[in-house]
Design a protein around this motif. Sequence first.
Motif, mmCIF file in Angstrom:
data_model
loop_
_atom_site.group_PDB
_atom_site.id
_atom_site.type_symbol
_atom_site.label_atom_id
_atom_site.label_comp_id
_atom_site.label_asym_id
_atom_site.label_seq_id
_atom_site.Cartn_x
_atom_site.Cartn_y
_atom_site.Cartn_z
ATOM 1 N N UNK A 110 -9.495 -36.990 4.151
ATOM 2 C CA UNK A 110 -10.099 -35.667 4.196
ATOM 3 C C UNK A 110 -9.177 -34.550 3.763
ATOM 4 N N UNK A 111 -7.851 -34.768 3.853
ATOM 5 C CA UNK A 111 -6.888 -33.742 3.446
ATOM 6 C C UNK A 111 -5.563 -34.417 3.129
ATOM 7 N N UNK A 112 -4.716 -33.729 2.391
ATOM 8 C CA UNK A 112 -3.420 -34.292 2.002
ATOM 9 C C UNK A 112 -2.545 -34.508 3.225
ATOM 10 N N UNK A 113 -1.937 -35.671 3.307
ATOM 11 C CA UNK A 113 -1.030 -35.977 4.405
ATOM 12 C C UNK A 113 -1.699 -36.584 5.619
ATOM 13 N N UNK A 114 -2.976 -36.958 5.511
ATOM 14 C CA UNK A 114 -3.694 -37.539 6.647
ATOM 15 C C UNK A 114 -3.072 -38.869 7.055
#
Length: 264
Positions: A67-71
């Motif tokens: 869902x987002x960078x670094x999840x």
Amino acid sequence: MNERDKILRYYRSSGDADLAAKILDLAEVTLKNRKYKVSEFLDPYGQSIAETIAAHYERLTMETNGGYAGAERMKAAFVDTEFLDYAGSLDYHIATLAIHWDNRYCRPSHRDVLGALMGLGIKREMLGDIIMASEQCYVMADATMAAYIMQNLTEVGQAAVSVSQASLEDIPAKEEKIKEIRSTVASLRLDAVAASGFGTSRTRMAEDIAAAKVKINWQEAKSPSQAVKVGDVISMRGRGRVEVIEVPGQTKKGRYSILLRRFM
């Protein structure tokens, strides 16, 4: 013995055959329909199982999205390589939700938020990361649960909350406090290394391990005497995680020098 049996036999020894079978089912459906299938949210260990399965089939490619960078918690997509050429972007069915509260009266923790969501009957695999901010938090959730969460989540701990849809642009950069720890331990047992990393006694750590509060490489720790090696990640409920970076050698007194990195 076919590929499925080989994979299940391997993971049966570690007690993860059920999860492996569930992920295998997605891989086999992908091979059958020649398109793609997306898993529920997986922790890093579940993702490693999916990677292993994908590597056993020539026609399969695996991609992930949280869902987002670094999840950390992400969904895995098995994609038929022929379909990948014209598929475009894959739909992972992830919704971003913002949970708001009044910070003057209560400051819910990550554990409070997760507990409130699971108290609604939502399974952990339907939830991705929970990103805490000052007066709100952001939750990655399976899109099928978004409306249910917005309608039914009214309290987190003692705090009254409201839930709304959010965009990825709203999510603050993920911040983690990192501390390097150099120490010596009598042995490379889990209780000894974890006690050093989390700043507690070995006896107390052994009790926490027995109480199932500690995981190693995202699997529940088997026992305090479990061996630890470079690259292992030890996580503790409510305390963050510790990564074993280096074991340079032994001191003159026979103790092991260790370099740990703690994420808080």
